[in-house]
Design a protein around this motif. Structure first.
Motif, PDB file in Angstrom:
ATOM      1  N   VAL A  11       0.846  -1.188   0.000  1.00 28.44           N
ATOM      2  CA  VAL A  11       0.000   0.000   0.000  1.00 28.44           C
ATOM      3  C   VAL A  11       0.887   1.246   0.000  1.00 28.44           C
ATOM      4  O   VAL A  11       1.797   1.361   0.818  1.00 28.44           O
ATOM      5  CB  VAL A  11      -0.934  -0.002   1.231  1.00 28.44           C
ATOM      6  CG1 VAL A  11      -1.741   1.270   1.311  1.00 28.44           C
ATOM      7  CG2 VAL A  11      -1.859  -1.200   1.185  1.00 28.44           C
ATOM      8  N   ALA A  45      -7.429   6.049   3.667  1.00 21.25           N
ATOM      9  CA  ALA A  45      -7.024   5.697   2.301  1.00 21.25           C
ATOM     10  C   ALA A  45      -6.281   4.362   2.288  1.00 21.25           C
ATOM     11  O   ALA A  45      -6.492   3.533   1.393  1.00 21.25           O
ATOM     12  CB  ALA A  45      -6.161   6.803   1.704  1.00 21.25           C
ATOM     13  N   ARG A  48      -8.782   1.525   2.796  1.00 20.81           N
ATOM     14  CA  ARG A  48      -9.539   1.288   1.558  1.00 20.81           C
ATOM     15  C   ARG A  48      -8.707   0.534   0.530  1.00 20.81           C
ATOM     16  O   ARG A  48      -9.212  -0.357  -0.158  1.00 20.81           O
ATOM     17  CB  ARG A  48     -10.043   2.611   0.985  1.00 20.81           C
ATOM     18  CG  ARG A  48     -11.171   3.183   1.808  1.00 20.81           C
ATOM     19  CD  ARG A  48     -11.690   4.479   1.229  1.00 20.81           C
ATOM     20  NE  ARG A  48     -12.890   4.886   1.955  1.00 20.81           N
ATOM     21  CZ  ARG A  48     -13.259   6.131   2.131  1.00 20.81           C
ATOM     22  NH1 ARG A  48     -12.542   7.120   1.634  1.00 20.81           N
ATOM     23  NH2 ARG A  48     -14.348   6.416   2.802  1.00 20.81           N
ATOM     24  N   GLN A  49      -7.416   0.864   0.429  1.00 21.09           N
ATOM     25  CA  GLN A  49      -6.549   0.170  -0.522  1.00 21.09           C
ATOM     26  C   GLN A  49      -6.327  -1.277  -0.105  1.00 21.09           C
ATOM     27  O   GLN A  49      -6.343  -2.179  -0.939  1.00 21.09           O
ATOM     28  CB  GLN A  49      -5.204   0.884  -0.651  1.00 21.09           C
ATOM     29  CG  GLN A  49      -4.305   0.266  -1.699  1.00 21.09           C
ATOM     30  CD  GLN A  49      -4.896   0.360  -3.099  1.00 21.09           C
ATOM     31  OE1 GLN A  49      -5.197   1.449  -3.563  1.00 21.09           O
ATOM     32  NE2 GLN A  49      -5.047  -0.767  -3.770  1.00 21.09           N
ATOM     33  N   ALA A  52      -9.447  -3.163  -0.974  1.00 24.32           N
ATOM     34  CA  ALA A  52      -9.505  -3.397  -2.427  1.00 24.32           C
ATOM     35  C   ALA A  52      -8.518  -4.488  -2.834  1.00 24.32           C
ATOM     36  O   ALA A  52      -8.846  -5.352  -3.657  1.00 24.32           O
ATOM     37  CB  ALA A  52      -9.199  -2.099  -3.173  1.00 24.32           C
ATOM     38  N   ASN A  53      -7.308  -4.459  -2.266  1.00 28.00           N
ATOM     39  CA  ASN A  53      -6.324  -5.490  -2.580  1.00 28.00           C
ATOM     40  C   ASN A  53      -6.816  -6.871  -2.165  1.00 28.00           C
ATOM     41  O   ASN A  53      -6.640  -7.848  -2.903  1.00 28.00           O
ATOM     42  CB  ASN A  53      -4.990  -5.198  -1.880  1.00 28.00           C
ATOM     43  CG  ASN A  53      -4.273  -4.002  -2.461  1.00 28.00           C
ATOM     44  OD1 ASN A  53      -4.653  -3.469  -3.501  1.00 28.00           O
ATOM     45  ND2 ASN A  53      -3.247  -3.555  -1.768  1.00 28.00           N
ATOM     46  N   TRP A  59      -2.471  -9.592  -1.347  1.00 26.80           N
ATOM     47  CA  TRP A  59      -1.173  -9.050  -1.750  1.00 26.80           C
ATOM     48  C   TRP A  59      -0.320 -10.064  -2.479  1.00 26.80           C
ATOM     49  O   TRP A  59       0.425  -9.712  -3.383  1.00 26.80           O
ATOM     50  CB  TRP A  59      -0.432  -8.455  -0.555  1.00 26.80           C
ATOM     51  CG  TRP A  59       0.098  -9.475   0.414  1.00 26.80           C
ATOM     52  CD1 TRP A  59      -0.556  -9.978   1.494  1.00 26.80           C
ATOM     53  CD2 TRP A  59       1.368 -10.105   0.384  1.00 26.80           C
ATOM     54  NE1 TRP A  59       0.226 -10.900   2.133  1.00 26.80           N
ATOM     55  CE2 TRP A  59       1.427 -10.990   1.469  1.00 26.80           C
ATOM     56  CE3 TRP A  59       2.471 -10.023  -0.459  1.00 26.80           C
ATOM     57  CZ2 TRP A  59       2.539 -11.784   1.747  1.00 26.80           C
ATOM     58  CZ3 TRP A  59       3.577 -10.812  -0.178  1.00 26.80           C
ATOM     59  CH2 TRP A  59       3.607 -11.677   0.906  1.00 26.80           C
TER      60      TRP A  59
END
Length: 67
Positions: A11, A45, A48-49, A52-53, A59
């Motif tokens: 991230v 942020a 949220r990332q 989403a990942n 990852w």
């Protein structure tokens, strides 16, 4: 307060709020000392990332795909 971000390794941290785990392959830490304000917008942020990942397969899958 310490926030442990598992899957936070890929991230982006444009605001420089990560305080630990820079050499860790999977996780990062954001530490906020008593009296300091929580970097709410950058932390949100990151959350949220990470979400989403994870929805995109996590990852490991993203790194294998070059992400």
């Amino acid at each position: 307060m310490n926030v442990f971000l598992y899957d936070g390794a890929i991230v982006p941290d444009p605001h420089g709020i990560i305080t630990g785990g820079h050499d860790n392959k999977t996780a990062r830490t954001v530490a906020v000392r008593e009296g300091e304000s929580v970097p709410a917008d950058p932390l949100l942020a990151m959350f949220r990332q990470i979400i989403a990942n994870n929805r995109a397969g996590g990852w490991r899958r993203l790194k294998a795909a070059g992400g």
